[in-house]
Design a protein around this motif. Sequence first.
Motif, PDB file in Angstrom:
ATOM      1  N   LEU A   1      32.847   0.257  -6.274  1.00  9.33           N
ATOM      2  CA  LEU A   1      33.394   1.371  -7.034  1.00  9.33           C
ATOM      3  C   LEU A   1      34.870   1.041  -7.203  1.00  9.33           C
ATOM      4  O   LEU A   1      35.608   0.935  -6.223  1.00  9.33           O
ATOM      5  CB  LEU A   1      33.209   2.690  -6.295  1.00  9.33           C
ATOM      6  N   LEU A   2      35.280   0.827  -8.433  1.00  6.69           N
ATOM      7  CA  LEU A   2      36.615   0.320  -8.750  1.00  6.69           C
ATOM      8  C   LEU A   2      37.360   1.334  -9.614  1.00  6.69           C
ATOM      9  O   LEU A   2      36.841   1.779 -10.634  1.00  6.69           O
ATOM     10  CB  LEU A   2      36.484  -1.014  -9.495  1.00  6.69           C
ATOM     11  N   ILE A   3      38.567   1.692  -9.194  1.00 10.60           N
ATOM     12  CA  ILE A   3      39.388   2.631  -9.944  1.00 10.60           C
ATOM     13  C   ILE A   3      40.638   1.917 -10.435  1.00 10.60           C
ATOM     14  O   ILE A   3      41.347   1.282  -9.649  1.00 10.60           O
ATOM     15  CB  ILE A   3      39.759   3.861  -9.090  1.00 10.60           C
ATOM     16  N   CYS A   4      40.888   2.006 -11.742  1.00  4.55           N
ATOM     17  CA  CYS A   4      42.019   1.308 -12.362  1.00  4.55           C
ATOM     18  C   CYS A   4      42.791   2.242 -13.278  1.00  4.55           C
ATOM     19  O   CYS A   4      42.246   3.220 -13.785  1.00  4.55           O
ATOM     20  CB  CYS A   4      41.528   0.120 -13.206  1.00  4.55           C
ATOM     21  N   PHE A   5      44.045   1.899 -13.494  1.00  5.92           N
ATOM     22  CA  PHE A   5      44.852   2.564 -14.514  1.00  5.92           C
ATOM     23  C   PHE A   5      44.904   1.682 -15.757  1.00  5.92           C
ATOM     24  O   PHE A   5      44.876   0.456 -15.659  1.00  5.92           O
ATOM     25  CB  PHE A   5      46.280   2.810 -14.012  1.00  5.92           C
ATOM     26  N   GLU A   6      45.015   2.341 -16.899  1.00  3.47           N
ATOM     27  CA  GLU A   6      45.157   1.615 -18.168  1.00  3.47           C
ATOM     28  C   GLU A   6      46.249   2.300 -18.996  1.00  3.47           C
ATOM     29  O   GLU A   6      46.182   3.504 -19.247  1.00  3.47           O
ATOM     30  CB  GLU A   6      43.839   1.602 -18.925  1.00  3.47           C
TER      31      GLU A   6
ATOM     32  N   LEU B   1      37.954  11.352  -7.798  1.00  2.73           N
ATOM     33  CA  LEU B   1      37.051  10.406  -8.458  1.00  2.73           C
ATOM     34  C   LEU B   1      36.106   9.752  -7.454  1.00  2.73           C
ATOM     35  O   LEU B   1      34.973   9.405  -7.790  1.00  2.73           O
ATOM     36  CB  LEU B   1      37.862   9.353  -9.210  1.00  2.73           C
ATOM     37  N   LEU B   2      36.562   9.583  -6.223  1.00  2.00           N
ATOM     38  CA  LEU B   2      35.671   9.099  -5.168  1.00  2.00           C
ATOM     39  C   LEU B   2      34.577  10.124  -4.909  1.00  2.00           C
ATOM     40  O   LEU B   2      33.389   9.779  -4.844  1.00  2.00           O
ATOM     41  CB  LEU B   2      36.471   8.840  -3.891  1.00  2.00           C
ATOM     42  N   ILE B   3      34.967  11.380  -4.772  1.00  2.00           N
ATOM     43  CA  ILE B   3      33.996  12.434  -4.492  1.00  2.00           C
ATOM     44  C   ILE B   3      32.971  12.535  -5.623  1.00  2.00           C
ATOM     45  O   ILE B   3      31.776  12.696  -5.381  1.00  2.00           O
ATOM     46  CB  ILE B   3      34.723  13.774  -4.294  1.00  2.00           C
ATOM     47  N   SER B   4      33.445  12.408  -6.857  1.00  2.00           N
ATOM     48  CA  SER B   4      32.556  12.563  -8.016  1.00  2.00           C
ATOM     49  C   SER B   4      31.595  11.402  -8.196  1.00  2.00           C
ATOM     50  O   SER B   4      30.465  11.598  -8.654  1.00  2.00           O
ATOM     51  CB  SER B   4      33.392  12.716  -9.290  1.00  2.00           C
ATOM     52  N   HIS B   5      32.034  10.188  -7.841  1.00  2.00           N
ATOM     53  CA  HIS B   5      31.270   9.016  -8.261  1.00  2.00           C
ATOM     54  C   HIS B   5      30.754   8.119  -7.137  1.00  2.00           C
ATOM     55  O   HIS B   5      30.053   7.142  -7.412  1.00  2.00           O
ATOM     56  CB  HIS B   5      32.120   8.174  -9.217  1.00  2.00           C
ATOM     57  N   PHE B   6      31.066   8.439  -5.893  1.00  2.94           N
ATOM     58  CA  PHE B   6      30.616   7.563  -4.813  1.00  2.94           C
ATOM     59  C   PHE B   6      29.102   7.439  -4.774  1.00  2.94           C
ATOM     60  O   PHE B   6      28.552   6.374  -4.464  1.00  2.94           O
ATOM     61  CB  PHE B   6      31.140   8.069  -3.461  1.00  2.94           C
ATOM     62  N   SER B   7      28.404   8.513  -5.123  1.00  2.00           N
ATOM     63  CA  SER B   7      26.937   8.489  -5.076  1.00  2.00           C
ATOM     64  C   SER B   7      26.340   7.456  -6.024  1.00  2.00           C
ATOM     65  O   SER B   7      25.188   7.033  -5.851  1.00  2.00           O
ATOM     66  CB  SER B   7      26.369   9.873  -5.401  1.00  2.00           C
ATOM     67  N   ALA B   8      27.115   7.007  -7.030  1.00  3.87           N
ATOM     68  CA  ALA B   8      26.606   6.005  -7.971  1.00  3.87           C
ATOM     69  C   ALA B   8      26.297   4.684  -7.279  1.00  3.87           C
ATOM     70  O   ALA B   8      25.505   3.882  -7.792  1.00  3.87           O
ATOM     71  CB  ALA B   8      27.614   5.782  -9.102  1.00  3.87           C
ATOM     72  N   LEU B   9      26.910   4.455  -6.113  1.00  2.00           N
ATOM     73  CA  LEU B   9      26.628   3.225  -5.364  1.00  2.00           C
ATOM     74  C   LEU B   9      25.247   3.264  -4.719  1.00  2.00           C
ATOM     75  O   LEU B   9      24.722   2.228  -4.301  1.00  2.00           O
ATOM     76  CB  LEU B   9      27.694   3.002  -4.287  1.00  2.00           C
ATOM     77  N   ASN B  10      24.669   4.469  -4.602  1.00  2.00           N
ATOM     78  CA  ASN B  10      23.300   4.630  -4.102  1.00  2.00           C
ATOM     79  C   ASN B  10      23.130   4.012  -2.711  1.00  2.00           C
ATOM     80  O   ASN B  10      22.209   3.221  -2.469  1.00  2.00           O
ATOM     81  CB  ASN B  10      22.297   4.015  -5.079  1.00  2.00           C
ATOM     82  N   LEU B  11      24.015   4.426  -1.798  1.00  2.00           N
ATOM     83  CA  LEU B  11      24.011   3.880  -0.446  1.00  2.00           C
ATOM     84  C   LEU B  11      23.366   4.855   0.531  1.00  2.00           C
ATOM     85  O   LEU B  11      23.452   6.070   0.355  1.00  2.00           O
ATOM     86  CB  LEU B  11      25.444   3.599   0.017  1.00  2.00           C
ATOM     87  N   VAL B  12      22.772   4.303   1.569  1.00  2.00           N
ATOM     88  CA  VAL B  12      22.245   5.153   2.636  1.00  2.00           C
ATOM     89  C   VAL B  12      23.371   5.490   3.602  1.00  2.00           C
ATOM     90  O   VAL B  12      24.370   4.763   3.707  1.00  2.00           O
ATOM     91  CB  VAL B  12      21.082   4.464   3.384  1.00  2.00           C
TER      92      VAL B  12
ATOM     93  N   THR C   1      45.026   5.920   3.310  1.00  2.00           N
ATOM     94  CA  THR C   1      44.352   6.831   2.381  1.00  2.00           C
ATOM     95  C   THR C   1      43.467   7.861   3.084  1.00  2.00           C
ATOM     96  O   THR C   1      42.697   7.532   4.011  1.00  2.00           O
ATOM     97  CB  THR C   1      43.515   6.049   1.350  1.00  2.00           C
ATOM     98  N   LEU C   2      43.536   9.091   2.605  1.00  2.00           N
ATOM     99  CA  LEU C   2      42.679  10.154   3.117  1.00  2.00           C
ATOM    100  C   LEU C   2      41.224   9.952   2.709  1.00  2.00           C
ATOM    101  O   LEU C   2      40.325  10.605   3.248  1.00  2.00           O
ATOM    102  CB  LEU C   2      43.173  11.511   2.606  1.00  2.00           C
ATOM    103  N   ASP C   3      40.986   9.033   1.783  1.00  2.00           N
ATOM    104  CA  ASP C   3      39.614   8.710   1.377  1.00  2.00           C
ATOM    105  C   ASP C   3      38.804   8.180   2.564  1.00  2.00           C
ATOM    106  O   ASP C   3      37.589   8.370   2.620  1.00  2.00           O
ATOM    107  CB  ASP C   3      39.619   7.669   0.253  1.00  2.00           C
ATOM    108  N   ILE C   4      39.482   7.536   3.503  1.00  2.00           N
ATOM    109  CA  ILE C   4      38.783   7.005   4.680  1.00  2.00           C
ATOM    110  C   ILE C   4      38.195   8.148   5.498  1.00  2.00           C
ATOM    111  O   ILE C   4      37.041   8.086   5.945  1.00  2.00           O
ATOM    112  CB  ILE C   4      39.727   6.129   5.520  1.00  2.00           C
ATOM    113  N   GLY C   5      38.970   9.199   5.708  1.00  2.00           N
ATOM    114  CA  GLY C   5      38.459  10.352   6.444  1.00  2.00           C
ATOM    115  C   GLY C   5      37.265  10.988   5.760  1.00  2.00           C
ATOM    116  O   GLY C   5      36.312  11.430   6.421  1.00  2.00           O
ATOM    117  N   TRP C   6      37.296  11.013   4.422  1.00  2.00           N
ATOM    118  CA  TRP C   6      36.167  11.571   3.667  1.00  2.00           C
ATOM    119  C   TRP C   6      34.915  10.727   3.881  1.00  2.00           C
ATOM    120  O   TRP C   6      33.817  11.270   4.093  1.00  2.00           O
ATOM    121  CB  TRP C   6      36.511  11.637   2.186  1.00  2.00           C
ATOM    122  N   LEU C   7      35.060   9.423   3.823  1.00  2.00           N
ATOM    123  CA  LEU C   7      33.911   8.533   4.027  1.00  2.00           C
ATOM    124  C   LEU C   7      33.336   8.697   5.434  1.00  2.00           C
ATOM    125  O   LEU C   7      32.116   8.782   5.618  1.00  2.00           O
ATOM    126  CB  LEU C   7      34.327   7.080   3.783  1.00  2.00           C
TER     127      LEU C   7
END
Length: 213
Positions: free
Chosen positions: A151-156, A25-36, A49-55
């Motif tokens: 970018l916020l990810i939650c469970f419901e 979900l990070l890979i799919s939606h990070f671009s929505a933040l529109n960051l340089v 988290t391995l998300d840090i390495g991706w960033l």
Amino acid sequence: MDANFWHQKWEQGEIGFHRPTVNPLLISHFSALNLVKGSRIFLPLCGKTLDIGWLLANSYRVVGVELSEMAVRQLFIGLGVEPQVTKNSGMQCYHAENIDIFVGDLFHLTAATLGPVDAIYDRAALVALPEAIRSRYTTHLMALTHKAPQLLICFEYDQTLLEGPPFSIGSAEIDRHYAASYELRLLESTEVSGGLKGKCAARENVWLLKNRP
């Protein structure tokens, strides 16, 4: 639920909340933040988290805060990076090129210590906190970051069927915490395959929180 709860989780290896892959979900939606490229992203309660390495691999800078020093050590081992460890306003800071991770209680972190951030990626913080302290957390997070976009990810799910963490956080609660400060947009809502912890049906929701014009 106190600091000892999380320290014991890490010490006993009970870290089912740690994903063995980068969150798709990070890979799919990070671009929505529109960051340089080069923007500085804040990850509250980041764990290893391995998300840090991706960033980092995608040319972003990362700053995080994590209660467990064991998790932070394992994070840098996973990155294959030897950090410099310093003290900053009473908190230890693990630093390497483009990454700063503070060790300690999020609520002890100040905006001055954190430094400027361009966005927040909250994939494991809000859902980890009991309802009684989530309002305190969201207020503190906005003050820390001067209401940086998120970018916020939650469970419901039906909270009566399963004890958290992760806790269930629906749209009404997101509104309650953030609608006064942000424009809220649900980017994706997907069913958790096999149910949450294999015990109950759940959805994983991705929210974009952008500053009001």
